[in-house]
Scaffold this motif. Structure first.
Motif, PDB file in Angstrom:
ATOM      1  N   ASP A 199       8.981   5.079   0.451  1.00  0.00           N
ATOM      2  CA  ASP A 199       8.539   5.383  -0.745  1.00  0.00           C
ATOM      3  C   ASP A 199       7.803   6.770  -0.357  1.00  0.00           C
ATOM      4  O   ASP A 199       8.560   7.418  -1.920  1.00  0.00           O
ATOM      5  CB  ASP A 199       7.131   4.579  -0.550  1.00  0.00           C
ATOM      6  N   GLU A 200       7.343   7.738   0.250  1.00  0.00           N
ATOM      7  CA  GLU A 200       6.912   8.890   0.538  1.00  0.00           C
ATOM      8  C   GLU A 200       8.266   9.657   0.243  1.00  0.00           C
ATOM      9  O   GLU A 200       8.204  10.939  -0.644  1.00  0.00           O
ATOM     10  CB  GLU A 200       5.817   9.387   0.743  1.00  0.00           C
ATOM     11  N   PRO A 201       8.806   9.520   1.078  1.00  0.00           N
ATOM     12  CA  PRO A 201      10.335  10.591   0.760  1.00  0.00           C
ATOM     13  C   PRO A 201      10.907  10.652   0.000  1.00  0.00           C
ATOM     14  O   PRO A 201      11.594  11.591  -1.237  1.00  0.00           O
ATOM     15  CB  PRO A 201      11.420  10.412   2.228  1.00  0.00           C
ATOM     16  N   LEU A 202      11.269   9.822  -1.138  1.00  0.00           N
ATOM     17  CA  LEU A 202      12.042   9.205  -2.223  1.00  0.00           C
ATOM     18  C   LEU A 202      10.774  10.012  -3.957  1.00  0.00           C
ATOM     19  O   LEU A 202      11.068   9.421  -4.868  1.00  0.00           O
ATOM     20  CB  LEU A 202      13.021   8.445  -2.563  1.00  0.00           C
ATOM     21  N   CYS A 203       9.836  10.402  -3.112  1.00  0.00           N
ATOM     22  CA  CYS A 203       8.468   9.703  -4.382  1.00  0.00           C
ATOM     23  C   CYS A 203       9.070  10.920  -5.259  1.00  0.00           C
ATOM     24  O   CYS A 203       8.896  10.856  -6.794  1.00  0.00           O
ATOM     25  CB  CYS A 203       7.176  10.854  -3.803  1.00  0.00           C
ATOM     26  N   ALA A 204       9.559  12.618  -4.947  1.00  0.00           N
ATOM     27  CA  ALA A 204       9.813  13.288  -6.428  1.00  0.00           C
ATOM     28  C   ALA A 204      11.115  12.418  -6.924  1.00  0.00           C
ATOM     29  O   ALA A 204      10.627  13.432  -8.312  1.00  0.00           O
ATOM     30  CB  ALA A 204      10.824  14.641  -6.181  1.00  0.00           C
ATOM     31  N   GLN A 205      11.825  12.072  -6.476  1.00  0.00           N
ATOM     32  CA  GLN A 205      13.037  11.306  -7.643  1.00  0.00           C
ATOM     33  C   GLN A 205      12.774   9.997  -8.286  1.00  0.00           C
ATOM     34  O   GLN A 205      13.212   9.830  -9.454  1.00  0.00           O
ATOM     35  CB  GLN A 205      14.290  10.609  -6.577  1.00  0.00           C
ATOM     36  N   LEU A 206      11.966   9.745  -7.256  1.00  0.00           N
ATOM     37  CA  LEU A 206      11.406   8.260  -7.843  1.00  0.00           C
ATOM     38  C   LEU A 206       9.917   7.752  -7.990  1.00  0.00           C
ATOM     39  O   LEU A 206       9.423   7.597  -7.635  1.00  0.00           O
ATOM     40  CB  LEU A 206      11.254   6.749  -7.395  1.00  0.00           C
ATOM     41  N   PRO A 207       9.166   8.355  -9.094  1.00  0.00           N
ATOM     42  CA  PRO A 207       7.631   8.618  -9.806  1.00  0.00           C
ATOM     43  C   PRO A 207       7.055   6.979  -9.112  1.00  0.00           C
ATOM     44  O   PRO A 207       5.959   7.468  -8.361  1.00  0.00           O
ATOM     45  CB  PRO A 207       7.601   9.246 -10.572  1.00  0.00           C
ATOM     46  N   LEU A 208       7.718   6.233  -9.360  1.00  0.00           N
ATOM     47  CA  LEU A 208       7.335   4.641  -9.282  1.00  0.00           C
ATOM     48  C   LEU A 208       6.889   4.350  -7.569  1.00  0.00           C
ATOM     49  O   LEU A 208       6.298   3.832  -7.384  1.00  0.00           O
ATOM     50  CB  LEU A 208       7.028   3.952  -9.448  1.00  0.00           C
ATOM     51  N   GLY A 209       8.155   4.981  -6.486  1.00  0.00           N
ATOM     52  CA  GLY A 209       7.670   5.054  -5.567  1.00  0.00           C
ATOM     53  C   GLY A 209       8.790   3.990  -4.955  1.00  0.00           C
ATOM     54  O   GLY A 209       9.334   3.174  -5.999  1.00  0.00           O
ATOM     55  N   THR A 210       9.131   3.498  -3.934  1.00  0.00           N
ATOM     56  CA  THR A 210       9.637   1.991  -3.807  1.00  0.00           C
ATOM     57  C   THR A 210       8.818   1.239  -2.716  1.00  0.00           C
ATOM     58  O   THR A 210       9.621   0.558  -1.827  1.00  0.00           O
ATOM     59  CB  THR A 210      10.787   2.772  -2.393  1.00  0.00           C
ATOM     60  N   HIS A 211       7.104   1.512  -2.801  1.00  0.00           N
ATOM     61  CA  HIS A 211       6.943   0.485  -1.992  1.00  0.00           C
ATOM     62  C   HIS A 211       6.323  -1.341  -3.014  1.00  0.00           C
ATOM     63  O   HIS A 211       6.528  -2.217  -2.110  1.00  0.00           O
ATOM     64  CB  HIS A 211       5.074   1.403  -1.959  1.00  0.00           C
ATOM     65  N   PHE A 212       7.053  -1.215  -3.930  1.00  0.00           N
ATOM     66  CA  PHE A 212       6.860  -2.735  -4.630  1.00  0.00           C
ATOM     67  C   PHE A 212       7.740  -3.272  -3.953  1.00  0.00           C
ATOM     68  O   PHE A 212       8.130  -4.347  -4.098  1.00  0.00           O
ATOM     69  CB  PHE A 212       6.931  -2.393  -6.241  1.00  0.00           C
ATOM     70  N   MET A 213       9.026  -3.076  -3.432  1.00  0.00           N
ATOM     71  CA  MET A 213      10.460  -3.493  -3.025  1.00  0.00           C
ATOM     72  C   MET A 213       9.726  -4.147  -1.109  1.00  0.00           C
ATOM     73  O   MET A 213      10.200  -5.324  -0.711  1.00  0.00           O
ATOM     74  CB  MET A 213      11.431  -2.614  -3.195  1.00  0.00           C
ATOM     75  N   TRP A 214       9.079  -3.524  -1.141  1.00  0.00           N
ATOM     76  CA  TRP A 214       8.257  -4.236   0.156  1.00  0.00           C
ATOM     77  C   TRP A 214       7.795  -5.274  -0.414  1.00  0.00           C
ATOM     78  O   TRP A 214       8.324  -6.292   0.711  1.00  0.00           O
ATOM     79  CB  TRP A 214       7.079  -2.792   1.165  1.00  0.00           C
ATOM     80  N   HIS A 215       6.170  -5.255  -0.977  1.00  0.00           N
ATOM     81  CA  HIS A 215       6.169  -6.696  -1.768  1.00  0.00           C
ATOM     82  C   HIS A 215       7.507  -7.589  -2.050  1.00  0.00           C
ATOM     83  O   HIS A 215       7.050  -8.711  -1.852  1.00  0.00           O
ATOM     84  CB  HIS A 215       4.790  -6.334  -2.772  1.00  0.00           C
ATOM     85  N   ILE A 216       8.384  -7.815  -2.776  1.00  0.00           N
ATOM     86  CA  ILE A 216       9.460  -8.528  -3.125  1.00  0.00           C
ATOM     87  C   ILE A 216      10.149  -9.169  -2.270  1.00  0.00           C
ATOM     88  O   ILE A 216      10.414  -9.656  -2.141  1.00  0.00           O
ATOM     89  CB  ILE A 216      10.071  -7.497  -4.252  1.00  0.00           C
ATOM     90  N   LEU A 217       9.763  -7.816  -1.336  1.00  0.00           N
ATOM     91  CA  LEU A 217      11.013  -8.500  -0.195  1.00  0.00           C
ATOM     92  C   LEU A 217      10.552  -8.982   1.117  1.00  0.00           C
ATOM     93  O   LEU A 217      10.914  -9.804   1.169  1.00  0.00           O
ATOM     94  CB  LEU A 217      11.832  -7.255   0.518  1.00  0.00           C
ATOM     95  N   ASN A 218       9.264  -8.957   1.344  1.00  0.00           N
ATOM     96  CA  ASN A 218       8.140  -9.892   2.601  1.00  0.00           C
ATOM     97  C   ASN A 218       7.382 -10.485   2.134  1.00  0.00           C
ATOM     98  O   ASN A 218       7.877 -12.029   2.361  1.00  0.00           O
ATOM     99  CB  ASN A 218       6.878  -8.179   2.119  1.00  0.00           C
TER     100      ASN A 218
END
Length: 218
Positions: A178-197
């Motif tokens: 989520d944080e390392p890719l923040c510059a490239q992906l402003p929405l982050g990737t944390h939402f995928m943690w929710h979906i996959l979890n």
């Protein structure tokens, strides 16, 4: 402890506003949807622990929603507590109903998760890029250990556990990125943690349900 201290831990959050994390907040619906699906699959089958896990799954969604909207210490506790409860109840269910331990022994082995996590989390913290997600890393490892030990005793259940561990590893990976890719992906990737979890937790209930359904014929 300041229970109302603001927490800014995710790429999507740019302010302390309630809807500062709309994607992270809304994707918690995945937990509620999965809980509803599993409730329909488990109800009426005489599996109280499975039904308890379904309820906890729904509470996880509510707690996570609170955290990604209020983003304060009390909300973080509401997020973390049901996750820990789910882990402990699931370990107990496997100990009692798959390993066929007596209830007292199943409880003792379940409680051992706490020192196990305390011992392994510092080791996972050495993995570059894992960051705060190292707190969750002991869980897929433990699932894989259970799957390995059960591979001959109940191969179908062991396979199901291993699949769950793989899904969780993917989920933790998205959380860590989520944080390392923040510059490239402003929405982050944390939402995928929710979906996959949500997918993984529902699947783990299904693995337990299937095992219990097979048990009378085994």
């Amino acid at each position: 402890m300041d229970w109302f201290q603001e927490i800014d831990g995710y790429c999507e959050r740019l302010s302390p506003a309630y809807w500062a994390e709309p994607i992270n907040a809304v994707t918690n619906a995945a937990f509620l949807i999965t809980a509803f699906i599993m409730w329909r699959r488990v109800r009426g089958q005489g599996m109280p622990l499975a039904m308890g896990l379904v309820v906890i799954l729904a509470v996880i969604g509510v707690g996570s929603y609170l955290f990604h909207t209020h983003a304060q210490v009390w909300a973080a506790m509401a997020d973390i507590a049901p996750i820990l409860l789910y882990i402990l109840v699931y370990i107990f269910a496997i100990n009692r109903d798959v390993w066929h331990m007596r209830t007292v022994y199943a409880l003792i082995v379940t409680v051992l998760f706490v020192p196990y996590a305390a011992a392994t989390i510092p080791l996972f913290q050495f993995i570059p890029g894992l960051g705060g997600s190292s707190a969750y890393a002991p869980v897929p490892l433990l699932i894989l250990i259970y799957a390995f030990l059960l591979r001959n005793r109940v191969p179908e259940t062991a396979c199901g556990l291993a699949i769950g561990a793989v899904i969780l590893i993917a989920s933790i990976t998205f959380r860590a990125l989520d944080e390392p890719l923040c510059a490239q992906l402003p929405l982050g990737t944390h939402f995928m943690w929710h979906i996959l979890n949500a997918t993984m937790l529902g699947w783990m209930i299904e693995v337990y349900r299937r095992h219990m359904a097979r048990a009378p014929q085994s």
